[in-house]
Design a protein around this motif. Structure first.
Motif, short mmCIF file in Angstrom:
data_model
loop_
_atom_site.label_atom_id
_atom_site.label_comp_id
_atom_site.label_asym_id
_atom_site.label_seq_id
_atom_site.Cartn_x
_atom_site.Cartn_y
_atom_site.Cartn_z
N ASN A 32 6.48 3.06 50.18
CA ASN A 32 6.94 2.07 49.35
C ASN A 32 6.71 0.56 49.88
O ASN A 32 7.44 0.54 50.86
CB ASN A 32 8.23 2.37 48.62
N LYS A 36 -0.05 -0.90 48.96
CA LYS A 36 -0.98 0.19 48.07
C LYS A 36 -1.45 -0.62 46.89
O LYS A 36 -2.53 -0.97 46.46
CB LYS A 36 -0.34 1.29 47.89
N ALA A 217 0.33 3.53 37.22
CA ALA A 217 1.21 4.60 37.47
C ALA A 217 2.50 4.75 36.45
O ALA A 217 2.74 5.82 35.84
CB ALA A 217 2.02 4.46 38.83
N GLU A 353 -3.30 4.39 40.27
CA GLU A 353 -2.02 4.23 41.14
C GLU A 353 -1.23 5.50 40.74
O GLU A 353 -0.89 5.82 39.72
CB GLU A 353 -1.38 2.77 40.25
N GLU A 354 -0.74 6.04 41.84
CA GLU A 354 0.16 7.19 41.94
C GLU A 354 -0.05 8.38 40.80
O GLU A 354 0.64 8.44 39.63
CB GLU A 354 1.58 6.79 41.83
N GLU A 356 0.22 11.15 40.67
CA GLU A 356 1.33 12.26 40.89
C GLU A 356 2.41 12.02 39.77
O GLU A 356 3.23 12.92 39.43
CB GLU A 356 1.90 12.43 42.17
N GLN A 364 -1.39 18.37 40.61
CA GLN A 364 -1.89 17.43 41.17
C GLN A 364 -2.99 17.87 42.06
O GLN A 364 -4.25 17.14 42.32
CB GLN A 364 -0.74 16.86 42.11
N THR A 383 -3.93 5.69 44.80
CA THR A 383 -2.99 5.21 45.66
C THR A 383 -1.71 6.14 45.54
O THR A 383 -1.53 6.73 44.43
CB THR A 383 -2.29 3.98 45.60
N THR A 384 -1.17 6.63 46.59
CA THR A 384 -0.29 7.96 46.47
C THR A 384 0.60 7.76 47.42
O THR A 384 0.42 7.45 48.57
CB THR A 384 -0.96 9.23 46.13
N HIS A 385 1.89 8.56 47.35
CA HIS A 385 2.57 8.97 48.57
C HIS A 385 3.12 10.44 47.93
O HIS A 385 4.22 10.96 48.48
CB HIS A 385 3.76 8.13 48.71
N SER A 386 2.01 11.25 47.41
CA SER A 386 2.53 12.42 47.16
C SER A 386 1.81 13.40 48.33
O SER A 386 0.78 13.22 48.61
CB SER A 386 1.62 12.94 45.67
#
Length: 709
Positions: A32, A36, A217, A353-354, A356, A364, A383-386
């Protein structure tokens, strides 16, 4: 053609960043606030015609914090398009972005896909020419700073160019086109080099042939699908010329018939009659118009398209779909739209964006895998943090963001990997990148998301090390952001090579055994010791010059070196009591564990091998307490991997945990509970504790971070 590189300079936390993309689906991974969204906003500012951004929206906070005073500085966003074919160049604007003469020095910093042409489009957000000239005329640094203070955002302009050939993220290039602020020097606009800056271009011509869609997102899909220019409407606009005239004539005839049917309804006719009668009553027959009420549903293509809606086959209304299905539906619609428009667009770019958000983990992975096949007509940037999406991302198509002191570093884990495999590891006809793609499927998320990594060769370290840290320091490896990767062998170089100044700039510790010979120990093997020595020589040779990778060696093995710490012997004895029933055998092992080094060596290995080293480590993890001692080589490995994340606050948390462990014999715990302690008072307590308990489990670790105490 496709978007290969994006340079971003001085925009928010992207001080000097270069992103590298490929055809198909690309992934930007980061924690976070790592940048991104900022990176994707920058791409949209440059290439998305739907993203309105100019000097009226420019804010002081758009400039990088690292600049200090933003006045006079430039924001630069530059796109590098690769593989521009001769067919692409039949469109005039495509020819206009291709340099007439290629600058070979410029191209040295770029990995090209083919020998086809490339093109660049750049946005400079900079002071207007008059202001730049005025700054350049400053007599000295004091005068320069005085003039800078008078600049405001209204003095800035947006200038779009093509054919620029410069690596703008390089400090020397930036100084050559903008100025050396430290010495009060500003570049004279009369000396602008078009070879570096490029030639001015009408960005509308570029936008006309680029289709960029941004999927947020937190998007409201229901609302998006109700907009006049929703994806379904755009698809219809693209294909309406393909509808036969006779088909439209049939539709128009049915609409006219429907209008007549509605108008002919008695109640509808009465409405018109009642209105006419009321007008006659109000203004009389002379001045009142004759009124009728009739249906006039329009029969043109635009009006027909307005009534097209999407609805699930099994349900009456799209509103009944959940957020996950709505998100997937919207992405599918945009891809279909791109597929229909691919013949008239140079490039379609989808920014998601994201993805997920609101989507189940299994979906996903499936979604991402299927997006990867769209490379023929759509370039996707996610863009992801998954962790799920990261696990199926191609390493060569991943950009990883790391933020330190509000400045983001863009890392490319595949950069130079194949060269490392060929030149250093001497691999022939083998792609190191492709090998890692297959090998790292199960460990990808640990490597990509961790703030530091410890590579171990077996189950024992993987199972036991997290518990040792938690019991000794009161913080977990997860809390520190440190990941453990069990290589399952001793080929550490195949994974450690990712951590490098050129690739992932994160600290990596290699933990392995030397298997040294102990005189008198029957279980020592000369061959194992030779392999341990050879392994150390190889690893040291490969990584001695790499500040991100460091190796730590167990003199013998984890089980033996753990038992050689006197405070740990009681835990080994407990395992003996758990695993054996014969009293004579139990007493024999207990005696050897308290005996000579050779006796302890043989006894511990006998017990560990009987249980299996993984299960032995599991038993130890369930037994150890706060007084457990971490072998020095493991402790130093944790220190190296965590050096970028250990702060004064982390040190204080560990210290308080150790104070509590000693609270029956000291006053440190009581003093640490006082409200409003200053940082200096905390440091005093920590330093006093270290002097009184120099061998405490936490003290040894804390000493490695003297900068914080």
């Amino acid at each position: 053609m496709f978007l290969k590189y994006v340079q971003i300079v001085n925009y928010k936390n992207l001080k000097s960043s270069k992103f590298e993309f490929d055809k198909g689906t690309n992934t930007i991974i980061g924690e976070n606030d790592a940048g991104k969204s900022n990176s994707m906003t920058a791409v949209r500012i440059l290439l998305d015609s739907n993203y309105f951004y100019n000097t009226k929206r420019l804010k002081e906070t758009d400039f990088s914090n690292a600049l200090g005073d933003w006045r006079g500085h430039w924001i630069i966003i530059s796109a590098f398009f690769d593989e521009i074919s001769s067919d692409d160049k039949t469109i005039e604007v495509c020819s206009e972005i291709c340099p007439i003469t290629e600058n070979r020095d410029f191209l040295k910093s770029y990995v090209r896909c083919t020998d086809k042409d490339f093109g660049t489009v750049t946005l400079f957000i900079r002071p207007i020419r008059k202001i730049r000239k005025w700054l350049a005329e400053a007599s000295d640094k004091e005068d320069f700073e005085k003039r800078r203070k008078q600049i405001n955002l209204l003095d800035y302009e947006f200038v779009y160019t093509s054919r620029s050939q410069a690596d703008f993220v390089r400090d020397d290039i930036y100084k050559s086109i903008v100025g050396d602020f430290d010495n009060g020097i500003y570049a004279d606009p009369d000396e602008d080099d078009t070879g570096i800056l490029g030639s001015k271009i009408d960005i509308l011509d570029v936008w006309q042939h680029l289709s960029v869609v941004y999927i947020d997102a937190l998007r409201d899909v229901k609302n998006e699908l109700r907009k006049p220019k929703n994806p379904l409407r755009r698809i219809f606009d693209t294909i309406q010329n393909q509808i036969k005239d006779e088909d439209f004539d049939t539709i128009r005839a049915k609409i006219r018939e429907l209008n007549n049917s509605i108008t002919g309804v008695h109640q509808v006719t009465n409405i018109g009659s009642n209105i006419s009668n009321k007008l006659n009553e109000i203004v009389g027959l002379v001045y009142s118009p004759d009124i009728t009420v009739e249906s006039r549903l329009k029969d043109d293509a635009v009006s027909i398209a307005k009534h097209l809606v999407i609805s699930p086959t099994s349900q009456d209304d799209i509103d009944l779909l959940g957020l996950g299905h709505l998100n997937i539906l919207y992405i599918a619609l945009k891809l279909v739209e791109f597929e229909y428009s691919k013949e008239r667009e140079l490039l379609n770019i989808m920014i998601v964006e994201e993805p997920e958000a609101h989507i189940h983990t299994h979906i996903q992975k499936t979604l991402f895998d299927n997006l990867k096949v769209m490379k023929d007509y759509t370039q996707v940037i996610l863009t992801t943090h998954s962790t799920q999406i990261s696990e199926v991302s191609d390493i060569c198509k991943v950009n990883i963001l790391k933020m330190d002191d509000y400045i983001t570093t863009v890392m490319k884990p595949s950069r130079g990997l194949d060269e490392f495999g060929e030149n250093i590891l001497k691999l022939k006809n083998i792609s190191m990148t492709k090998c890692l793609e297959r090998y790292l499927d199960a460990k990808r998320s640990v490597l990509l998301f961790s703030k530091g990594v410890v590579l171990v060769e077996g189950d024992g370290e993987e199972i036991l090390l997290p518990t040792l840290v938690k019991k000794s320091f009161g913080v977990s490896l997860d809390e520190l952001g440190i990941g453990i990767v069990n290589i399952g062998n001793v080929a550490f170089e195949n994974i450690a090579c990712i951590f490098d100044e050129e690739r992932l700039q994160r600290y990596c510790s290699i933990v392995t055994d030397l298997d040294a010979v102990l005189v008198g120990a029957e279980k020592c093997k000369d061959e194992a010791a030779k392999r341990g020595k050879s392994r150390k020589e190889r690893v040291d040779r490969l990584f001695n010059d790499n500040c991100w990778v460091k190796s730590f060696y167990a003199p013998f093995t984890l089980e033996v070196d753990f038992a050689f710490e006197d405070a740990n012997r009681k835990y080994i004895k407990q395992i003996v009591e758990l695993c054996y029933t014969d009293e004579e055998t139990i007493e024999k092992h207990k005696k050897f564990i308290d005996g000579t080094a050779a006796e302890r060596y043989d006894s511990v290995l006998t017990v560990a091998q009987r249980q299996g080293k993984g299960w032995y480590a599991t038993l130890l993890a369930s037994l150890v307490g706060k007084d457990v001692v971490i072998p020095d080589y493991l402790l130093r490995a944790i220190v190296h991997a965590s050096q970028s994340v250990v702060t004064a606050d982390v040190i204080w948390k560990i210290a308080k945990y150790r104070f509590e462990n000693k609270k029956t014999e000291s006053i440190y715990w009581e003093q640490s509970q006082k409200q409003g302690l200053t940082m200096e008072e905390k440091k005093e307590l920590v330093l006093d504790f270290l002097k009184e308990y120099p061998n405490d489990a936490g003290s040894v670790f804390i000493k490695y971070f003297e900068a914080f105490i």
